[in-house]
Design a protein around this motif. Structure first.
Motif, PDB file in Angstrom:
ATOM      1  N   GLU A  56       0.829  -1.135  -0.075  1.00  0.00           N
ATOM      2  CA  GLU A  56      -0.011  -0.008   0.164  1.00  0.00           C
ATOM      3  C   GLU A  56       0.799   1.218   0.126  1.00  0.00           C
ATOM      4  O   GLU A  56       0.629   2.158  -0.675  1.00  0.00           O
ATOM      5  N   TYR A  57       1.945   1.379   0.896  1.00  0.00           N
ATOM      6  CA  TYR A  57       2.768   2.425   0.819  1.00  0.00           C
ATOM      7  C   TYR A  57       3.517   2.545  -0.522  1.00  0.00           C
ATOM      8  O   TYR A  57       3.567   3.682  -0.855  1.00  0.00           O
ATOM      9  N   VAL A  58       3.938   1.548  -1.078  1.00  0.00           N
ATOM     10  CA  VAL A  58       4.750   1.620  -2.278  1.00  0.00           C
ATOM     11  C   VAL A  58       3.938   2.282  -3.611  1.00  0.00           C
ATOM     12  O   VAL A  58       4.258   3.062  -4.240  1.00  0.00           O
ATOM     13  N   LEU A  59       2.480   1.861  -3.516  1.00  0.00           N
ATOM     14  CA  LEU A  59       1.605   2.240  -4.714  1.00  0.00           C
ATOM     15  C   LEU A  59       1.453   3.846  -4.457  1.00  0.00           C
ATOM     16  O   LEU A  59       1.474   4.352  -5.472  1.00  0.00           O
ATOM     17  N   LEU A  60       1.275   3.965  -3.240  1.00  0.00           N
ATOM     18  CA  LEU A  60       0.886   5.451  -2.828  1.00  0.00           C
ATOM     19  C   LEU A  60       2.134   6.221  -3.029  1.00  0.00           C
ATOM     20  O   LEU A  60       1.992   7.358  -3.726  1.00  0.00           O
TER      21      LEU A  60
ATOM     22  N   ALA B  21       3.917   8.172   3.346  1.00  0.00           N
ATOM     23  CA  ALA B  21       4.032   8.174   1.846  1.00  0.00           C
ATOM     24  C   ALA B  21       4.366   9.587   1.285  1.00  0.00           C
ATOM     25  O   ALA B  21       5.288  10.037   0.561  1.00  0.00           O
ATOM     26  N   PHE B  22       3.631  10.557   2.040  1.00  0.00           N
ATOM     27  CA  PHE B  22       3.615  12.126   1.472  1.00  0.00           C
ATOM     28  C   PHE B  22       4.964  12.778   1.932  1.00  0.00           C
ATOM     29  O   PHE B  22       5.611  13.284   1.453  1.00  0.00           O
ATOM     30  N   ILE B  23       5.486  12.246   3.181  1.00  0.00           N
ATOM     31  CA  ILE B  23       6.644  12.755   3.613  1.00  0.00           C
ATOM     32  C   ILE B  23       7.612  12.176   2.766  1.00  0.00           C
ATOM     33  O   ILE B  23       8.705  13.019   2.379  1.00  0.00           O
ATOM     34  N   ASN B  24       7.720  11.158   2.056  1.00  0.00           N
ATOM     35  CA  ASN B  24       8.764  10.491   1.409  1.00  0.00           C
ATOM     36  C   ASN B  24       8.693  11.122   0.055  1.00  0.00           C
ATOM     37  O   ASN B  24       9.625  11.153  -0.667  1.00  0.00           O
TER      38      ASN B  24
END
Length: 313
Positions: A95-99, A180-183
């Motif tokens: 989920e994190y990777v897709l976002l 995800a936004f931070i990265n």
């Protein structure tokens, strides 16, 4: 006897300088090249190759630092298949990777196009790259303060405009999108510069022909820019996907895997098993499984994007 004949005899009798043998010269160049390669090769063997082989071996053992390792065969992998927390961590990571990849790639492509068409200022390139120069831990701490539910600037602004406070890092729904936004904020500048470098290599003659034919900017982008930029985009996607699957420091600083394992990404679970519970054998098995997953994903990306070929050829 003519003067030219005398000069020819004199040149023939004069001693000639020794000629270097091509083979000897080639061996000397090889030695110099090996001398320069040696530090990088040593670093690769010590810090990459050996730990990888050691980790693969430990994945077949029961090892906890306190007792000698004991070979257990495929026991760790059988446990991995039956471990619901492992599969939940893998889903959270996906989920994190897709976002992260979706948002980062789109924003980086837009930034690269703006730099290419509007301005090529070195100062602006430095501004775009600035977040990437900030350490992950520092960036995570800054955003942890900005997004704090009680004292964070972001929630104070939301309250000022009439919106209820949001637990960006304490709510199960918001935690992974926030990380995800931070990265994305930190890495999109570097990704944009990679794409911008690819745009610089595209031939202008193709765009001049498109303008003569009356093609619009949107048509030119989808029919010329994207196809010609495909190898660069493929490389960027492969690099960013591999890096996203290895997310750890941002999660460790901001949420530590919470709330309720909502951000318990695979790297966090591996770290907890290895250094929290000292189950190095099982942690190594999960690391090997992650290595296989990344290998399969990279192979599929490489084949689907045809990263090894270019439409410029």
């Amino acid at each position: 006897m003519s003067t030219s004949t005398l000069n020819q005899r004199h040149d023939a009798s004069a001693p000639q300088p020794p000629r270097k043998r091509p083979g000897r010269l080639g061996r000397q160049d090889t030695r110099i090249a090996m001398l320069f390669i040696a530090p990088a090769a040593l670093g690769f063997l010590v810090f990459l190759a050996w730990p990888t082989l050691r980790g693969i071996w430990l994945s077949f053992t029961s090892f906890n630092l306190l007792t000698p390792s004991e070979f257990v065969g495929l026991a760790n992998y059988r446990r991995l298949v039956q471990d619901p927390i492992f599969w939940d961590s893998l889903l959270v990571t996906v989920e994190y990777v897709l976002l992260n990849i979706g948002l980062q790639t789109i924003l980086a492509l837009l930034i690269a196009l703006m730099m290419h068409h509007l301005t090529q200022s070195t100062f602006l390139r430095g501004v775009v790259l600035a977040p990437y120069l900030v350490a992950n831990v520092v960036a995570a701490i800054v955003w942890l303060w900005i997004l704090d539910t009680q004292f964070g600037v972001a929630n104070q602004v939301l309250e000022w405009i009439g919106i209820d406070r949001i637990g960006f890092l304490s709510d199960e729904t918001w935690a992974i999108p926030t990380i995800a936004f931070i990265n994305v904020w930190r890495h999109m500048g570097y990704t944009a510069l990679l794409i911008f470098a690819g745009l610089q290599t595209l031939p202008q003659t193709v765009y001049e022909a498109a303008r003569i034919d009356g093609a619009s900017e949107i048509r030119t982008f989808f029919s010329i820019t994207l196809p010609l930029l495909r190898p660069i985009l493929a490389l960027v996607l492969i690099m960013t996907v591999i890096g996203s699957f290895q997310v750890f420091d941002t999660v460790a600083v901001t949420t530590a895997g919470g709330p309720a394992n909502a951000t318990n990404v695979l790297q966090m679970y591996i770290y907890d098993m290895a250094f929290g519970r000292f189950q190095f054998g099982y942690a190594s098995a999960m690391s090997v499984a992650l290595l296989l997953v990344l290998g399969i994903i990279t192979f599929i990306q490489f084949r689907l994007t045809r990263a090894g070929s270019s439409d410029l050829a």
